[in-house]
Design an enzyme around this catalytic site. Sequence first.
Site, PDB file in Angstrom:
ATOM      1  N   GLN A  43      -4.077   7.916  -4.001  1.00  0.00           N
ATOM      2  CA  GLN A  43      -4.520   7.124  -2.846  1.00  0.00           C
ATOM      3  C   GLN A  43      -4.676   7.960  -1.578  1.00  0.00           C
ATOM      4  O   GLN A  43      -5.302   7.523  -0.615  1.00  0.00           O
ATOM      5  CB  GLN A  43      -3.513   5.995  -2.593  1.00  0.00           C
ATOM      6  CG  GLN A  43      -4.140   4.649  -2.300  1.00  0.00           C
ATOM      7  CD  GLN A  43      -4.789   3.997  -3.496  1.00  0.00           C
ATOM      8  OE1 GLN A  43      -5.998   3.810  -3.524  1.00  0.00           O
ATOM      9  NE2 GLN A  43      -3.988   3.661  -4.484  1.00  0.00           N
ATOM     10  N   ASP A 102      -7.986   8.176   0.005  1.00  0.00           N
ATOM     11  CA  ASP A 102      -8.540   7.096   0.837  1.00  0.00           C
ATOM     12  C   ASP A 102      -8.365   7.366   2.325  1.00  0.00           C
ATOM     13  O   ASP A 102      -8.921   6.660   3.165  1.00  0.00           O
ATOM     14  CB  ASP A 102      -7.922   5.740   0.466  1.00  0.00           C
ATOM     15  CG  ASP A 102      -8.663   5.080  -0.696  1.00  0.00           C
ATOM     16  OD1 ASP A 102      -9.687   5.622  -1.137  1.00  0.00           O
ATOM     17  OD2 ASP A 102      -8.213   4.018  -1.163  1.00  0.00           O
ATOM     18  N   THR A 157      -9.356   0.288  -9.930  1.00  0.00           N
ATOM     19  CA  THR A 157      -8.665  -0.834  -9.309  1.00  0.00           C
ATOM     20  C   THR A 157      -8.821  -2.078 -10.180  1.00  0.00           C
ATOM     21  O   THR A 157      -9.645  -2.102 -11.097  1.00  0.00           O
ATOM     22  CB  THR A 157      -9.204  -1.076  -7.872  1.00  0.00           C
ATOM     23  OG1 THR A 157      -9.190   0.176  -7.176  1.00  0.00           O
ATOM     24  CG2 THR A 157      -8.430  -2.104  -7.100  1.00  0.00           C
ATOM     25  N   ARG A 161       0.845  -1.199   0.000  1.00  0.00           N
ATOM     26  CA  ARG A 161       0.000   0.000   0.000  1.00  0.00           C
ATOM     27  C   ARG A 161       0.878   1.246   0.000  1.00  0.00           C
ATOM     28  O   ARG A 161       1.972   1.256   0.620  1.00  0.00           O
ATOM     29  CB  ARG A 161      -0.863  -0.020   1.263  1.00  0.00           C
ATOM     30  CG  ARG A 161      -1.912   1.069   1.384  1.00  0.00           C
ATOM     31  CD  ARG A 161      -3.045   0.897   0.432  1.00  0.00           C
ATOM     32  NE  ARG A 161      -4.197   1.720   0.777  1.00  0.00           N
ATOM     33  CZ  ARG A 161      -5.190   1.981  -0.082  1.00  0.00           C
ATOM     34  NH1 ARG A 161      -5.166   1.496  -1.317  1.00  0.00           N
ATOM     35  NH2 ARG A 161      -6.218   2.714   0.291  1.00  0.00           N
ATOM     36  N   SER A 176      -7.989   0.936   3.049  1.00  0.00           N
ATOM     37  CA  SER A 176      -8.398   0.414   1.742  1.00  0.00           C
ATOM     38  C   SER A 176      -9.576  -0.537   1.890  1.00  0.00           C
ATOM     39  O   SER A 176      -9.818  -1.081   2.965  1.00  0.00           O
ATOM     40  CB  SER A 176      -7.215  -0.337   1.127  1.00  0.00           C
ATOM     41  OG  SER A 176      -7.604  -1.013  -0.043  1.00  0.00           O
ATOM     42  N   GLY A 234     -13.570  -1.679  -7.379  1.00  0.00           N
ATOM     43  CA  GLY A 234     -14.791  -0.867  -7.250  1.00  0.00           C
ATOM     44  C   GLY A 234     -14.929  -0.177  -5.917  1.00  0.00           C
ATOM     45  O   GLY A 234     -16.051  -0.036  -5.412  1.00  0.00           O
ATOM     46  N   GLY A 235     -13.794   0.259  -5.321  1.00  0.00           N
ATOM     47  CA  GLY A 235     -13.876   0.989  -4.043  1.00  0.00           C
ATOM     48  C   GLY A 235     -14.532   0.117  -2.979  1.00  0.00           C
ATOM     49  O   GLY A 235     -14.272  -1.080  -2.883  1.00  0.00           O
TER      50      GLY A 235
END
Length: 589
Positions: free
Chosen positions: A439, A442, A400, A118, A471, A492-493
């Site tokens: 990112q 997020d 993603t 990440r 995430s 898709g989040g």
Amino acid sequence: MLKFCLMGWSVGVLCFAATTSVWGVQSSLVSVPPTTSDLGVLVENAESTSRKNMVASVHPLATQAGVDAFANGGNAIDAAIATALTLGVVDNFNSGIGGGCFILIRTAKGEVYAIDGREMAPSAATQDLFRDAKTRFSNPSQTGPLASGVPGALKAYAQAVAQHGRLDLRASLKKGMEAAEGGFQVTEAYAAKLRIAKKAMLQFPGAVNVFFRPDPKTGLIEPYRAGEILKQSDLAKTYRKISQEGTDWFYRGGFSELAGQWMEANGGIMTVNDFAKYKTVNRKPVRSEYRDFEIYGFPPPSSGGVHVAQVLNILEQFDLAEMYQSDRVGFYHVVAEAMKLAFADRAFWLGDPDYVDVPLGLIEKSYAKELAVKIKMDSVLTTDHNIPPNAATDFFERHTTHVAAADSEGNWVALTTTVNTTFGAKYVIPGTGVIMNNQMDDFVAFPGKPNAFGLIGGENNAVASGKRPLSSMSPTIVLRDGQPVLTVGAAGGPKIITEVLWAIINHLDLEMPIGEAIAAPRLHHQWAPKQLLLEATFDKKMAEQLTAKQHQIKRSRSMGICQGITFDTKTGIFTGAFDPRTTGSAAGE
Ligand code: GLY
């Protein structure tokens, strides 16, 4: 059998766990009914079967990279990484080496590893980074230099191959390098992403250089169109450099220097030192049990493993298979309520475990039982905790990507990788072809304000120096009697979590073959906003019956993209499936 299926029909009740401790942490051969998609392409089968190995991804060229890796003596880890690195070229609006990933690996020896690649917030990042930002970008957590975390995907890929593969990183990079150099045909899906990102990308000459060309008819600078060949010579050079000099070229050499210079010139805070300091983390996978199955998921900073386990624990209190037959509306209601309860916890508790305590109690069976008894069959639970009134939204964009791979030696991979939203932060480090992630969105960039996915969060997911944003990526591997039987993951989040849940429920409880389990209509609830998203294919009567139970229904055309592979222990057959909602391919020998 080697077979390609090329095209899909594309186009609180806040119950907080009391305990606190830190995380260490059968398939059959079936055709999905022919149907058409937003791309208008007819697909008859999104499944493929084989005996030796299998790989599934959203792009045939990327899947072919995995097939080639197997043919060259590689195992499922080599196949997954070659596929991911090729996706970083031909599907780079979703993922790439400018982004981050989670890799879950179950080795032939039976060990399960979770490699955390990440992104990390740059050292200079503070909780008020976005509030205080003086920047020309109107949404700095999503577009431009401040939106990016230090990328981790490449380091995680390299680690996976070095520790668990049989080939080397050079072999994994080859197909992607060729696709970047020789070019590939832009699909309608790719061209649509370029159209979505066009306005934001026009702010960045480095991105325009790669993805735009003079229109043959008008001479105007426009993004590439479907059917045209897109060559990415800078990205090919980048892949070659990494192939020759290793990942140090990226983290401690040419790439980091170019990135650092660009950041300084454009108001960014990421430095060469941030690249040098980037590290992957070996995490302890989340292990839970669901009926007769063992479920391995990815731990925080993913919320996926925790909440897939939590929702399954709640659902274990219900006989889903029986409800599906006798009370279909009750079945969907219970699943939606379980999702809502888990997402309420997600907003409050989840964050980077290196910075905050995430309660282990969230996946305890006793906690799930407490939550399950709260579910009422005739109405919805009230979950009013801090939901801003205007959080409601739906996102047609898809982001993603997920790669599934398995081999008959017993190596299984679930790899989810991302630059976050379409084409990430929309800029390219000039001369490298690398799209950088966004990112940082997020994190809770602006307290109380929903992020690009409509998610709100708490202090546990506030921005901090070196921290990893929360995430939803949920790479998952399922075992029965110690034998892997399913690898699955999605894009898709926040819908990633519910997509993975649907694949598991549909396959394990309802005994659908994996292609059907993935293709079946999905619903999604993420607590905030207060709405139940129903895929457009749900019938009107079901929507009415759910409304009668007080659900606020919203129809959605965009329910994410899922890939999976199953293994039938009786026949010895792998079945790979891609999501018929988009392009994809599953192939093996
Ligand atoms: N960027 C989407 C996620 O990691 O959940």
